[in-house]
Scaffold this active site. Structure first.
Site, mmCIF file in Angstrom:
data_model
loop_
_atom_site.group_PDB
_atom_site.id
_atom_site.type_symbol
_atom_site.label_atom_id
_atom_site.label_comp_id
_atom_site.label_asym_id
_atom_site.label_seq_id
_atom_site.Cartn_x
_atom_site.Cartn_y
_atom_site.Cartn_z
ATOM 1 N N HIS A 1 0.795 -1.239 0.000
ATOM 2 C CA HIS A 1 0.000 0.000 0.000
ATOM 3 C C HIS A 1 0.814 1.269 0.000
ATOM 4 O O HIS A 1 0.236 2.349 0.128
ATOM 5 C CB HIS A 1 -0.916 0.044 1.224
ATOM 6 C CG HIS A 1 -2.136 -0.801 1.094
ATOM 7 N ND1 HIS A 1 -3.295 -0.349 0.520
ATOM 8 C CD2 HIS A 1 -2.359 -2.083 1.440
ATOM 9 C CE1 HIS A 1 -4.204 -1.310 0.543
ATOM 10 N NE2 HIS A 1 -3.657 -2.382 1.084
ATOM 11 N N LYS B 1 0.912 14.579 0.912
ATOM 12 C CA LYS B 1 -0.381 14.909 0.314
ATOM 13 C C LYS B 1 -0.506 16.407 0.022
ATOM 14 O O LYS B 1 -1.412 16.844 -0.683
ATOM 15 C CB LYS B 1 -1.514 14.450 1.233
ATOM 16 C CG LYS B 1 -1.629 12.921 1.350
ATOM 17 C CD LYS B 1 -2.764 12.524 2.292
ATOM 18 C CE LYS B 1 -2.896 11.035 2.520
ATOM 19 N NZ LYS B 1 -3.708 10.352 1.483
ATOM 20 N N THR C 1 -8.359 6.882 -2.694
ATOM 21 C CA THR C 1 -9.718 6.420 -2.959
ATOM 22 C C THR C 1 -10.683 7.581 -2.799
ATOM 23 O O THR C 1 -11.771 7.573 -3.381
ATOM 24 C CB THR C 1 -10.134 5.282 -1.999
ATOM 25 O OG1 THR C 1 -9.833 5.688 -0.660
ATOM 26 C CG2 THR C 1 -9.416 3.997 -2.325
ATOM 27 N N LYS D 1 -14.323 8.797 -4.827
ATOM 28 C CA LYS D 1 -15.608 9.195 -4.233
ATOM 29 C C LYS D 1 -16.038 10.558 -4.759
ATOM 30 O O LYS D 1 -17.220 10.783 -5.040
ATOM 31 C CB LYS D 1 -15.498 9.250 -2.702
ATOM 32 C CG LYS D 1 -15.078 7.943 -2.053
ATOM 33 C CD LYS D 1 -14.764 8.163 -0.567
ATOM 34 C CE LYS D 1 -13.835 7.104 -0.025
ATOM 35 N NZ LYS D 1 -13.223 7.497 1.270
HETATM 36 C C1 LIG Z 1 -11.870 7.693 1.542
HETATM 37 C C2 LIG Z 1 -11.385 8.089 2.876
HETATM 38 C C3 LIG Z 1 -10.028 8.288 3.102
HETATM 39 C C4 LIG Z 1 -8.997 8.171 1.992
HETATM 40 O O1 LIG Z 1 -8.862 9.413 1.365
HETATM 41 P P1 LIG Z 1 -7.650 9.713 0.354
HETATM 42 O O2 LIG Z 1 -8.052 11.022 -0.230
HETATM 43 O O3 LIG Z 1 -7.650 8.617 -0.653
HETATM 44 O O4 LIG Z 1 -6.416 9.782 1.159
HETATM 45 C C5 LIG Z 1 -9.605 8.650 4.366
HETATM 46 N N1 LIG Z 1 -10.498 8.801 5.378
HETATM 47 C C6 LIG Z 1 -11.818 8.624 5.201
HETATM 48 C C7 LIG Z 1 -12.735 8.823 6.353
HETATM 49 C C8 LIG Z 1 -12.301 8.249 3.950
HETATM 50 O O5 LIG Z 1 -13.619 8.052 3.801
#
Ligand SMILES: *Cc1c(COP(=O)(O)O)cnc(C)c1O
Length: 842
Positions: free
Chosen positions: A373, A570, A672, A676
């Protein structure tokens, strides 16, 4: 606790209901649980009581499917996926279960007939935050998809008493509060103490020969703990499958208590109990960073040993012979956290079941798959040898044996290449000695995968290069995905209605069907509907922001959102620098035309990650200055929404216009959150990193705002002696930005507060913010211009959603099933009470 709402006195019977309508049945069951489970009548009931009564009502409907599923899997002896993960960031269950059961609208109706608001009850649920971020949330999306695809599967993990901390802001700083998610009980789990297992820790090993001359090793631990499984049913979408999430709680074994009590050492006995229970006490709150703590290793071993022993128990009840372990179970390692499973399965098969080494090793390798990961070196797990030996003396011996045999193979294959042997060894021997968990996972698995195309390539070229050269066929890619049930159907009901009205409901199960929306992107009516939904979602989020941050934001401004764990790679601070740049432009040119923007941030910093906490302080400080400055407040707002979580994410992703995915290229394995956002119609401003690349490929380059260096360029720039000062010298705006921070403009004249952050950027800038600043600012210019053409923006928004089908975790899981696990779906027929009774009588 909130005051109860009014429940109408004629509660048993609503206005015009048919005697056996679903709403009527729900209402009856709800009142039954309010009385007989919560022990309350409406006048005394709190919102929590109402939530729990509804949760139990829904749970009853799960149990029937759960029993049918277990019955079917047992009868067929189905091949089963065991997904091992130290984290499952589930989010609240009630709403999701209602969606999957197809009861959401009925529940809303029946609650409203009782004078209750379903949304209020949903927000009463304490979310099980048993994960840090992306990795834990991925595990949650995966078990959802496994159930929806009707794959026999168990998610194995740890039932942390305290999940990820609750984040509050005090004077703009992050302050952590413990997460007491079990405070009011957890209606979704069932304890299964009858399936408890014993786990050994510490001590030493002894060797002895039996009569036939066979050598046996005995592990004499210095303590044992009991693992008690707590099971949560995981429903598939509109099918009869209810798989299991099995989380282990650590308890003190009773026998042990007796021994110490009998010595009269009451305090000692109680102490031992506390020490045992510590194993599942708290989730380590670090994301992308390892902390070599003994308790963490013990936690990992604890849940892995419990899970493998549980699989052996299941094999025994189903009469599957031991040598078929890898045929019965496909075990997936979610990162290296459960990688100790390789040594543990070897120990169970050889020490405890007297299997010969070679056969056990063959089975072990065929059993495990390993998902990597991360590309960050500080996130690669390695354990100091002394610490490892103290906790797991027998496993260290087994790892030495695996290593000796493995390195023989390396030497044979690469004659004379001792440098390679040193690089590949399971033991790091330069300086302090360590056990390398990623190497153990690679050697002990038949399949190794990364989580996006770029990430899988970089694994092969860089992090795991030697392993790829030795076993190229083991390597593959499985680009991450997210479940559209939680992230669209539940989180964005308005959009769900609009989409289903246009193309039917099939997309919720087959997300590629969203493609059918493409023609609607040209339909002005559909676009108006789409825009109105985004606006309504933004209004809802504005209400939340007003309540939580005390800031009024304008829903007609562009909502520019960056929510994710706070980490330098990030680059939340890149966005912060750019906001200061915009602010500076507005202050020096008050008549500047600028698309009004609301910048929304959210995310937790690891409590010990000082720089991340300082980045939060920088963002809140910018907000304090900008939001009260009448000269810019109509064009610029900056808010930091505290406690980003699954619950909060469900309100944030659907309200975003712009998704910030701005990590340094080559650092984010997949992401991820980016998926979304796109599904919910946000456009992305992003780098060529992780799954951004594939998102851009899917939605079309013309519907994506790309900027920044590529992974290859980052490596080149850094390899040629990167000098951030050169970029500063060449960029007037960036100089102004840095100068404002340095002179305390955002810290009431305090020039010291942000010095560590500024110094780090000016002198090292390990994540190349300065190198990407201008490109980022230019991309934002394009965003601002595009947003002003709201018809065209809406068209692009629809296309982003329509082309995001690839990023369903159903697609990801189907690929794992086909390429790594070799498992087939098993359809579950629903059993009635009668059927169960008949089964029992047979
Ligand atoms: C999807 C999600 C993440 C991952 O977010 P990234 O932008 O991919 O780092 C982290 N925390 C929560 C609560 C999420 O729903």
């Amino acid at each position: 606790m909130n005051q109860p709402q009014v429940v109408s006195p004629n509660s048993g019977r609503g206005p015009d209901d048919e005697p056996d309508s679903p709403t009527r049945r729900l209402r009856h069951a709800f009142l039954h649980h309010l009385f007989y489970t919560q022990g309350k009548f409406p006048a005394l009931a709190t919102k929590t009581d109402y939530y729990l009564a509804l949760a139990h009502t829904v749970r009853d409907r799960l149990l029937q499917r759960w029993i049918s599923t277990a019955n079917e899997y047992t009868k067929n002896g189905s091949r089963t996926v065991a997904y091992l993960s130290a984290e499952f960031l589930m989010g609240p269950h009630l709403g999701n279960n209602l969606i999957n059961l197809g009861l959401f609208d009925d529940a809303r109706k029946s609650m409203s007939e009782l004078g209750l608001n379903l949304d209020d009850l949903l927000y009463e649920e304490e979310e099980p935050g048993l994960g840090n971020g992306g990795l834990g949330r991925l595990a949650a999306c995966f078990i959802d998809s496994l159930a929806t695809l009707e794959i026999p599967a168990v998610g194995y993990g740890i039932r942390y008493e305290f999940g990820i901390f609750h984040q509050t802001l005090v004077d703009g700083w992050q302050v952590e509060k413990t997460d007491k998610w079990l405070r009011y009980g957890n209606p979704w789990e069932l304890a299964r103490p009858e399936w408890s297992v014993t786990v050994k820790l510490g001590g030493h090993t002894e060797r002895m020969q039996d009569n036939s001359g066979q050598l046996h090793v005995r592990w004499v631990p210095n303590r044992t703990v009991l693992g008690v499984p707590y099971d949560t049913p995981i429903l598939g979408y509109r099918n009869n499958t209810a798989n299991t999430l099995r989380l282990w709680k650590a308890e003190a074994p009773e026998a042990f208590d007796f021994a110490v009590f009998n010595r009269g050492d009451y305090q000692g006995a109680v102490n031992q109990k506390v020490v045992s229970e510590n194993l599942s006490k708290v989730l380590y709150p670090n994301d992308e960073h390892v902390e070599g703590k003994e308790l963490r290793l013990a936690q990992q071993y604890f849940f892995v040993s419990c899970s493998l022993q549980d699989m052996l128990r299941i094999m025994k009840t189903q009469h599957v012979p031991l040598h078929e372990f890898h045929e019965k179970f496909a075990v997936q390692l979610n990162d290296t956290h459960p990688a100790i499973g390789v040594a543990e399965l070897m120990r169970l098969l050889t020490d405890e079941h007297q299997m010969h080494w070679n056969q056990a090793w063959d089975i072990t390798r065929k059993t495990f798959g390993y998902t990597n990961h991360t590309l960050l070196p500080e996130a690669l797990e390695r354990w100091p040898l002394e610490l490892f030996k103290r906790v797991l003396p027998r496993h260290l011996e087994i790892i030495y044996e695996i290593n000796a045999r493995f390195l023989d193979e390396v030497r044979q294959r690469y004659f004379g290449d001792e440098a390679r042997v040193t690089r590949m060894s399971l033991i790091e021997e330069t300086g302090e000695r360590y056990v390398r968990m990623a190497h153990l996972a690679c050697v002990g698995s038949h399949a190794i995968n990364g989580v996006a195309e770029l990430h899988s390539e970089l694994l092969k070229q860089d992090v795991l290069k030697d392993f790829h050269e030795m076993w190229p066929a083991k390597f593959g890619n499985k680009t991450n995905g997210v479940t559209p049930r939680r992230w669209i159907a539940l989180a964005n009901p308005r959009l769900t209605r609009l989409i289903s009205g246009a193309i039917g409901e099939g997309w919720i199960k087959r997300l590629e069907e969203l493609r059918q929306l493409e023609p609607f992107a040209l339909d002005p009516n559909f676009r108006a509907g789409w825009r109105e939904i985004k606006r309504a979602n933004k209004r809802d989020l504005s209400d939340v922001i007003r309540k939580r941050c005390g800031v009024a934001v304008d829903p007609s401004s562009m909502f520019d959102v960056q929510v994710k764990r706070i980490h330098e790679y990030k680059r939340q601070h890149l966005s912060a620098l750019h906001i200061i740049g915009l602010y500076h432009r507005l202050k020096t040119n008050p008549n500047l035309e600028m698309t009004p923007r609301t910048f929304i941030f959210g995310g937790k910093a690891a409590p010990g990650y000082w720089m991340a906490k300082l980045i939060i302080r920088l963002i809140t400080s910018i907000g304090e200055v900008v939001n009260r400055d009448p000269a810019v407040r109509d064009k610029l707002r900056v808010v930091f929404l505290p406690n980003f979580s699954v619950t909060n994410g469900q309100r944030i992703y659907p309200a975003a216009d712009l998704s910030e995915q701005i990590s340094t290229a080559g650092k984010e394995a997949s992401g991820t959150g980016n998926m979304k956002f796109a599904m919910n119609g946000a456009l992305t401003i992003g780098t060529m990193d992780g799954a951004n690349i594939e998102i851009r490929e899917q939605v079309g380059a013309e519907n994506f705002f790309l900027f920044g260096l590529t992974a290859h360029e980052v490596a080149t720039v850094r390899g040629n002696g990167y000098r951030p000062q050169d970029y500063l010298d060449g960029n007037a705006e960036l100089r102004e930005v840095i100068s404002l921070i340095r002179h305390g403009y955002f810290s009431r004249g305090d020039g010291e507060l942000f010095r560590p952050l500024v110094d780090s950027l000016v002198n090292h800038d390990p994540y190349c913010l300065f190198a990407d600043y201008q490109s980022y600012a230019d991309a934002h210019e394009r965003v601002g211009t595009a947003y002003r053409d709201s018809e065209d923006w809406t068209r692009m928004s629809i296309l982003n959603s329509a082309r995001s089908g690839l990023f369903s975790s159903d697609r990801t899981i189907a690929e794992y099933c086909r390429d790594i696990w070799n498992v087939q779906p098993v359809q579950v027929p629903i059993l009635s009470h009668e059927d169960v009774r008949v089964e029992l009588m047979v």
